[in-house]
Write a protein that holds these residues in place. Structure first.
Motif, short mmCIF file in Angstrom:
data_model
loop_
_atom_site.label_atom_id
_atom_site.label_comp_id
_atom_site.label_asym_id
_atom_site.label_seq_id
_atom_site.Cartn_x
_atom_site.Cartn_y
_atom_site.Cartn_z
N ARG A 29 2.28 1.66 -3.48
CA ARG A 29 1.22 2.03 -4.41
C ARG A 29 0.81 3.49 -4.26
O ARG A 29 0.54 4.18 -5.23
CB ARG A 29 0.01 1.11 -4.20
N GLU A 30 0.80 3.98 -3.02
CA GLU A 30 0.36 5.34 -2.74
C GLU A 30 1.51 6.34 -2.67
O GLU A 30 1.27 7.54 -2.48
CB GLU A 30 -0.44 5.37 -1.44
N ARG A 34 3.74 6.58 -0.33
CA ARG A 34 3.83 7.05 1.06
C ARG A 34 4.79 6.16 1.82
O ARG A 34 5.17 5.09 1.37
CB ARG A 34 2.44 7.01 1.71
N ARG A 75 0.84 -1.21 0.00
CA ARG A 75 0.00 0.00 0.00
C ARG A 75 0.87 1.25 0.00
O ARG A 75 0.58 2.21 -0.72
CB ARG A 75 -0.93 -0.01 1.20
#
Length: 83
Positions: free
Chosen positions: A26-27, A29, A23
């Motif tokens: 993907r983001e 971050r 995640r």
């Protein structure tokens, strides 16, 4: 306003770590941001559940003049509210 942070070491399950890393990637971050967000959301959900339970207790006391619901009545009411 800058957030106050503290660096800690924690153990986390492999599946959860993989999810958080994917995640984060993907983001775009950081892993810390993802884990902080997940923790914040869990904290908010817990607070919301506590507010809901308190409201339910007030409603129950008002409706039943202080007579507690039986376990069966409480389960049926919660099932009805969840629908």
């Amino acid at each position: 306003m800058a957030a106050t942070v503290k660096k800690v070491s924690v153990a986390i399950g492999q599946d959860e770590l993989e999810w958080a890393r994917l995640r984060a990637k993907r983001e775009g971050r950081s892993l810390s941001a993802i884990l902080t967000e997940a923790t914040r959301k869990a904290k908010e959900a817990e607070a919301e559940a506590e507010r809901r339970d308190a409201a339910w207790a007030q409603l129950e006391a008002w409706l039943l003049d202080g007579r507690p619901l039986s376990d069966e009545e409480l389960a049926a009411a919660r099932e009805a509210l969840d629908r």
